[in-house]
Design a protein around this motif. Structure first.
Motif, PDB file in Angstrom:
ATOM      1  N   PHE A   6     -12.428 -16.813 -47.194  1.00 45.20           N
ATOM      2  CA  PHE A   6     -11.901 -17.798 -46.257  1.00 45.20           C
ATOM      3  C   PHE A   6     -12.802 -19.025 -46.200  1.00 45.20           C
ATOM      4  CE2 PHE A   6     -10.687 -13.569 -44.679  1.00 45.20           C
ATOM      5  CZ  PHE A   6      -9.314 -13.683 -44.814  1.00 45.20           C
ATOM      6  N   ALA A   7     -12.258 -20.116 -45.685  1.00 43.56           N
ATOM      7  CA  ALA A   7     -13.000 -21.368 -45.559  1.00 43.56           C
ATOM      8  C   ALA A   7     -14.039 -21.270 -44.439  1.00 43.56           C
ATOM      9  CB  ALA A   7     -12.031 -22.515 -45.274  1.00 43.56           C
ATOM     10  N   ALA A   8     -15.013 -22.145 -44.510  1.00 41.85           N
ATOM     11  CA  ALA A   8     -16.085 -22.171 -43.503  1.00 41.85           C
ATOM     12  C   ALA A   8     -15.531 -22.379 -42.100  1.00 41.85           C
ATOM     13  CB  ALA A   8     -17.092 -23.262 -43.847  1.00 41.85           C
ATOM     14  N   GLU A   9     -14.414 -23.064 -41.983  1.00 39.70           N
ATOM     15  CA  GLU A   9     -13.798 -23.321 -40.675  1.00 39.70           C
ATOM     16  C   GLU A   9     -13.473 -22.018 -39.950  1.00 39.70           C
ATOM     17  OE1 GLU A   9     -12.450 -25.245 -37.401  1.00 39.70           O
ATOM     18  OE2 GLU A   9     -13.488 -26.133 -39.102  1.00 39.70           O
ATOM     19  N   LEU A  10     -13.004 -21.000 -40.675  1.00 42.30           N
ATOM     20  CA  LEU A  10     -12.704 -19.710 -40.046  1.00 42.30           C
ATOM     21  C   LEU A  10     -13.973 -19.089 -39.465  1.00 42.30           C
ATOM     22  CD1 LEU A  10     -10.822 -17.314 -39.387  1.00 42.30           C
ATOM     23  CD2 LEU A  10     -11.549 -16.348 -41.564  1.00 42.30           C
ATOM     24  N   TYR A  11     -15.046 -19.101 -40.234  1.00 41.97           N
ATOM     25  CA  TYR A  11     -16.288 -18.481 -39.768  1.00 41.97           C
ATOM     26  C   TYR A  11     -16.859 -19.232 -38.565  1.00 41.97           C
ATOM     27  CZ  TYR A  11     -15.602 -16.226 -44.220  1.00 41.97           C
ATOM     28  OH  TYR A  11     -15.049 -15.540 -45.257  1.00 41.97           O
ATOM     29  N   ARG A  12     -16.735 -20.564 -38.566  1.00 39.25           N
ATOM     30  CA  ARG A  12     -17.185 -21.336 -37.401  1.00 39.25           C
ATOM     31  C   ARG A  12     -16.349 -20.985 -36.167  1.00 39.25           C
ATOM     32  NH1 ARG A  12     -16.375 -25.706 -40.420  1.00 39.25           N
ATOM     33  NH2 ARG A  12     -18.002 -26.063 -41.903  1.00 39.25           N
ATOM     34  N   LEU A  14     -14.750 -18.166 -35.635  1.00 43.23           N
ATOM     35  CA  LEU A  14     -15.087 -16.805 -35.231  1.00 43.23           C
ATOM     36  C   LEU A  14     -16.443 -16.740 -34.533  1.00 43.23           C
ATOM     37  CD1 LEU A  14     -13.818 -14.847 -38.351  1.00 43.23           C
ATOM     38  CD2 LEU A  14     -12.869 -14.752 -36.036  1.00 43.23           C
ATOM     39  N   GLN A  15     -17.289 -17.701 -34.801  1.00 37.32           N
ATOM     40  CA  GLN A  15     -18.570 -17.764 -34.112  1.00 37.32           C
ATOM     41  C   GLN A  15     -18.361 -18.160 -32.652  1.00 37.32           C
ATOM     42  OE1 GLN A  15     -21.318 -20.376 -36.060  1.00 37.32           O
ATOM     43  NE2 GLN A  15     -23.056 -19.612 -34.926  1.00 37.32           N
ATOM     44  N   GLN A  16     -17.368 -19.005 -32.398  1.00 38.72           N
ATOM     45  CA  GLN A  16     -17.098 -19.486 -31.044  1.00 38.72           C
ATOM     46  C   GLN A  16     -16.233 -18.529 -30.236  1.00 38.72           C
ATOM     47  OE1 GLN A  16     -18.613 -22.248 -29.934  1.00 38.72           O
ATOM     48  NE2 GLN A  16     -19.586 -22.290 -31.946  1.00 38.72           N
ATOM     49  N   GLN A  17     -15.230 -17.942 -30.892  1.00 37.36           N
ATOM     50  CA  GLN A  17     -14.283 -17.071 -30.186  1.00 37.36           C
ATOM     51  C   GLN A  17     -13.689 -16.066 -31.161  1.00 37.36           C
ATOM     52  OE1 GLN A  17     -11.094 -19.474 -28.737  1.00 37.36           O
ATOM     53  NE2 GLN A  17     -10.426 -20.086 -30.753  1.00 37.36           N
ATOM     54  N   GLY A  18     -13.168 -14.987 -30.638  1.00 35.78           N
ATOM     55  CA  GLY A  18     -12.510 -13.991 -31.457  1.00 35.78           C
ATOM     56  C   GLY A  18     -11.111 -14.456 -31.847  1.00 35.78           C
ATOM     57  N   LEU A  19     -10.691 -14.075 -33.046  1.00 34.37           N
ATOM     58  CA  LEU A  19      -9.349 -14.380 -33.530  1.00 34.37           C
ATOM     59  C   LEU A  19      -8.704 -13.103 -34.032  1.00 34.37           C
ATOM     60  CD1 LEU A  19     -10.022 -17.583 -35.675  1.00 34.37           C
ATOM     61  CD2 LEU A  19      -8.972 -17.490 -33.422  1.00 34.37           C
ATOM     62  N   ASP A  20      -7.387 -12.999 -33.877  1.00 34.71           N
ATOM     63  CA  ASP A  20      -6.689 -11.853 -34.438  1.00 34.71           C
ATOM     64  C   ASP A  20      -6.109 -12.219 -35.801  1.00 34.71           C
ATOM     65  OD1 ASP A  20      -4.307 -13.254 -33.951  1.00 34.71           O
ATOM     66  OD2 ASP A  20      -3.947 -12.186 -32.088  1.00 34.71           O
ATOM     67  N   ALA A  21      -5.693 -11.217 -36.552  1.00 37.62           N
ATOM     68  CA  ALA A  21      -5.192 -11.433 -37.912  1.00 37.62           C
ATOM     69  C   ALA A  21      -3.957 -12.330 -37.913  1.00 37.62           C
ATOM     70  CB  ALA A  21      -4.896 -10.090 -38.579  1.00 37.62           C
ATOM     71  N   ASN A  27      -2.555 -19.828 -39.810  1.00 38.32           N
ATOM     72  CA  ASN A  27      -3.327 -21.049 -40.038  1.00 38.32           C
ATOM     73  C   ASN A  27      -3.898 -21.111 -41.452  1.00 38.32           C
ATOM     74  OD1 ASN A  27      -3.484 -22.564 -37.385  1.00 38.32           O
ATOM     75  ND2 ASN A  27      -3.957 -20.465 -36.769  1.00 38.32           N
ATOM     76  N   ARG A  28      -3.057 -20.849 -42.436  1.00 39.74           N
ATOM     77  CA  ARG A  28      -3.508 -20.849 -43.831  1.00 39.74           C
ATOM     78  C   ARG A  28      -4.132 -22.188 -44.220  1.00 39.74           C
ATOM     79  NH1 ARG A  28      -0.137 -19.650 -49.347  1.00 39.74           N
ATOM     80  NH2 ARG A  28      -1.858 -20.163 -50.712  1.00 39.74           N
ATOM     81  N   SER A  29      -3.507 -23.284 -43.817  1.00 41.73           N
ATOM     82  CA  SER A  29      -4.023 -24.594 -44.224  1.00 41.73           C
ATOM     83  C   SER A  29      -5.412 -24.856 -43.631  1.00 41.73           C
ATOM     84  CB  SER A  29      -3.063 -25.701 -43.812  1.00 41.73           C
ATOM     85  OG  SER A  29      -2.910 -25.720 -42.412  1.00 41.73           O
TER      86      SER A  29
END
Length: 107
Positions: A6-12, A14-21, A27-29
């Motif tokens: 995944f792109a760095a944006e996802l990891y950033r 996830l660092q701020q808040q939890g996300l579900d699958a 949010n593929r783009s």
């Protein structure tokens, strides 16, 4: 780091808040990294489980137990902070092959 799916944006995020699958899938783009987006929801879950296995992600916990949301682990935060430039570089065929073999046969 170059082989993370995944792109760095996802990891950033996830660092701020939890996300579900489901949110990640929708949010593929925003979270996709090149042409290697999972073909279906099961493959997305496989990629998320792999990131849990290697210690980058964890399942979020609430008062009831595990939830369907994911968060970055302390190791994931360290990798993101210290090797963020690696996420921007594309993986070459040698890296992808090594990663695929390691993922298929981890030991």
């Amino acid at each position: 780091m170059r082989c993370l799916p995944f792109a760095a944006e996802l990891y950033r995020e996830l660092q701020q808040q939890g996300l579900d699958a489901h949110t990640i899938w929708q949010n593929r783009s925003r979270f996709g990294r090149g042409p290697s987006w999972p073909g279906d929801g099961e493959r997305l879950e496989d990629d998320l489980r792999w990131l849990i296995t290697v210690g980058v992600l964890r399942r979020e916990v609430d008062g009831q137990g595990l939830t369907s949301r994911f968060r970055l682990t302390p190791l994931g935060r360290d990798l993101l902070d210290s090797h963020q430039a690696e996420l921007l570089k594309p993986a070459d065929w040698n890296d992808r092959l090594r990663h695929a073999l390691r993922r298929r046969w981890p030991f």
